[in-house]
Design an enzyme around this catalytic site. Sequence first.
Site, mmCIF file in Angstrom:
data_model
loop_
_atom_site.group_PDB
_atom_site.id
_atom_site.type_symbol
_atom_site.label_atom_id
_atom_site.label_comp_id
_atom_site.label_asym_id
_atom_site.label_seq_id
_atom_site.Cartn_x
_atom_site.Cartn_y
_atom_site.Cartn_z
ATOM 1 N N GLY A 102 2.125 2.031 10.734
ATOM 2 C CA GLY A 102 3.043 3.165 10.594
ATOM 3 C C GLY A 102 3.780 3.532 11.870
ATOM 4 O O GLY A 102 4.409 4.587 11.938
ATOM 5 N N SER A 137 3.171 -2.349 10.308
ATOM 6 C CA SER A 137 4.623 -2.327 10.515
ATOM 7 C C SER A 137 5.300 -3.653 10.159
ATOM 8 O O SER A 137 6.254 -4.078 10.824
ATOM 9 C CB SER A 137 4.953 -1.909 11.957
ATOM 10 O OG SER A 137 4.498 -0.583 12.197
ATOM 11 N N HIS A 157 -9.718 1.016 4.682
ATOM 12 C CA HIS A 157 -8.454 1.180 5.410
ATOM 13 C C HIS A 157 -8.702 2.099 6.610
ATOM 14 O O HIS A 157 -9.503 3.031 6.531
ATOM 15 C CB HIS A 157 -7.393 1.775 4.477
ATOM 16 C CG HIS A 157 -6.017 1.744 5.057
ATOM 17 N ND1 HIS A 157 -5.601 2.638 6.020
ATOM 18 C CD2 HIS A 157 -4.969 0.910 4.838
ATOM 19 C CE1 HIS A 157 -4.353 2.360 6.358
ATOM 20 N NE2 HIS A 157 -3.939 1.305 5.657
ATOM 21 N N GLY A 196 2.646 -1.232 4.262
ATOM 22 C CA GLY A 196 2.680 0.193 3.933
ATOM 23 C C GLY A 196 4.103 0.656 3.660
ATOM 24 O O GLY A 196 4.662 0.424 2.587
ATOM 25 N N GLU A 209 -7.173 4.484 7.758
ATOM 26 C CA GLU A 209 -6.960 5.917 7.503
ATOM 27 C C GLU A 209 -8.190 6.524 6.825
ATOM 28 O O GLU A 209 -8.518 7.693 7.042
ATOM 29 C CB GLU A 209 -5.677 6.119 6.678
ATOM 30 C CG GLU A 209 -4.435 5.837 7.541
ATOM 31 C CD GLU A 209 -3.213 5.336 6.795
ATOM 32 O OE1 GLU A 209 -3.156 5.434 5.559
ATOM 33 O OE2 GLU A 209 -2.295 4.832 7.483
ATOM 34 N N ASN A 249 0.874 -1.173 0.000
ATOM 35 C CA ASN A 249 0.000 0.000 0.000
ATOM 36 C C ASN A 249 0.912 1.224 0.000
ATOM 37 O O ASN A 249 1.510 1.553 1.019
ATOM 38 C CB ASN A 249 -0.886 -0.018 1.261
ATOM 39 C CG ASN A 249 -1.658 1.278 1.424
ATOM 40 O OD1 ASN A 249 -1.781 2.060 0.481
ATOM 41 N ND2 ASN A 249 -2.196 1.500 2.625
ATOM 42 N N TRP A 250 1.001 1.833 -1.160
ATOM 43 C CA TRP A 250 1.911 2.983 -1.279
ATOM 44 C C TRP A 250 1.387 4.217 -0.551
ATOM 45 O O TRP A 250 2.106 5.207 -0.410
ATOM 46 C CB TRP A 250 2.124 3.338 -2.752
ATOM 47 C CG TRP A 250 2.956 2.366 -3.533
ATOM 48 C CD1 TRP A 250 3.441 1.153 -3.118
ATOM 49 C CD2 TRP A 250 3.397 2.537 -4.879
ATOM 50 N NE1 TRP A 250 4.155 0.561 -4.126
ATOM 51 C CE2 TRP A 250 4.147 1.390 -5.223
ATOM 52 C CE3 TRP A 250 3.233 3.536 -5.839
ATOM 53 C CZ2 TRP A 250 4.726 1.219 -6.482
ATOM 54 C CZ3 TRP A 250 3.804 3.372 -7.099
ATOM 55 C CH2 TRP A 250 4.551 2.222 -7.408
ATOM 56 N N LYS A 251 0.129 4.181 -0.138
ATOM 57 C CA LYS A 251 -0.511 5.358 0.469
ATOM 58 C C LYS A 251 -0.301 6.568 -0.459
ATOM 59 O O LYS A 251 -0.221 6.400 -1.676
ATOM 60 C CB LYS A 251 0.020 5.624 1.872
ATOM 61 C CG LYS A 251 -0.010 4.395 2.756
ATOM 62 C CD LYS A 251 0.095 4.749 4.204
ATOM 63 C CE LYS A 251 0.372 3.498 5.010
ATOM 64 N NZ LYS A 251 -0.138 3.584 6.364
ATOM 65 N N GLU A 279 -5.669 -5.197 10.475
ATOM 66 C CA GLU A 279 -4.653 -4.156 10.683
ATOM 67 C C GLU A 279 -4.948 -3.414 11.982
ATOM 68 O O GLU A 279 -5.755 -2.455 11.978
ATOM 69 C CB GLU A 279 -4.685 -3.164 9.519
ATOM 70 C CG GLU A 279 -4.336 -3.781 8.181
ATOM 71 C CD GLU A 279 -3.767 -2.726 7.250
ATOM 72 O OE1 GLU A 279 -2.623 -2.881 6.839
ATOM 73 O OE2 GLU A 279 -4.456 -1.736 6.972
HETATM 74 C C1 PEP Z 1 -0.901 0.021 5.825
HETATM 75 O O1 PEP Z 1 -0.810 1.118 5.277
HETATM 76 O O2 PEP Z 1 -1.879 -0.677 5.598
HETATM 77 C C2 PEP Z 1 0.160 -0.399 6.740
HETATM 78 C C3 PEP Z 1 0.061 -1.554 7.319
HETATM 79 O O3 PEP Z 1 1.213 0.475 6.917
HETATM 80 P P1 PEP Z 1 2.631 0.133 7.613
HETATM 81 O O4 PEP Z 1 3.121 -1.165 7.018
HETATM 82 O O5 PEP Z 1 3.496 1.292 7.254
HETATM 83 O O6 PEP Z 1 2.379 0.001 9.075
#
Ligand code: PEP
Length: 245
Positions: free
Chosen positions: A173, A209, A96, A230, A98, A13-15, A167
């Site tokens: 993050g 993470s 998600h 992410g 976010e 997931n490039w966000k 998640e």
């Molecule tokens: C995500 O954006 O879904 C995510 C898990 O981010 P990260 O791996 O940076 O925690």
Amino acid sequence: MTDFIRKRLVIGNWKMHGTSVQNAALLSSLGDYAGSAELAVCVPFPYLAQASQSLEGSAISWGAQDVSAHAQGAYTGEVSAAMLADFTCRWVLVGHSERRAYHGETDALVADKTQAAIGAGLTPVVCIGETLAEREAGRLQEVMLRQLDQVLALGGDALSRIVLAYEPVWAIGTGQSATPELAQEAHAFIRAQLERAGQPQVRVLYGGSVNAANAASLFEMPDIDGALVGGASLQAQEFLRIAAS
Ligand code: PEP
């Protein structure tokens, strides 16, 4: 006795990161991937054309990070599932944390988006997970049941076409992944709900993470079928090491 295989799936997931120049380097480093896990990237909308052109013919599939619940019409700024299919997307992230936190997405909207994605032939990756406050209040299962309820109500045919991602919000993050044991506990609970719905073969990814150092221990857990990644998906070698874990 189960007679299905839940093939490992790792989705980046490039966000809201990247430029066309940075993406070109990242995509070309991924392009000749030939590992055994299924690998995909979910990119910002403006870069879908770049991802599809760069990854066409490779073993890596691509998708988006959100989708409208509406098929078409006066919905300024939204992108329909049919438009994503037009870019030959295979995947779309739905719900998600976010989007739930910053855009007020409700469980009902997440279910509608899931349905819209399935209707266009995409595979929705439906994200659920608790906040730290909810976990500390002992509300993990209650929150997951609430988030799953309207998605499970879409029925077996729809469910057979989705992927779930657990998640925990506190792990996203932050550099603080759930331990494999904590993650497995949540995944086993989710699997039990899928079993009740007659769809135990649905893949459940862990996200929060994940990196090359912790992926293998997470993947050893019986109900963790891969990862939604992410930050670490923005570095080609790190992402490839996760896929190879
Ligand atoms: C995500 O954006 O879904 C995510 C898990 O981010 P990260 O791996 O940076 O925690």
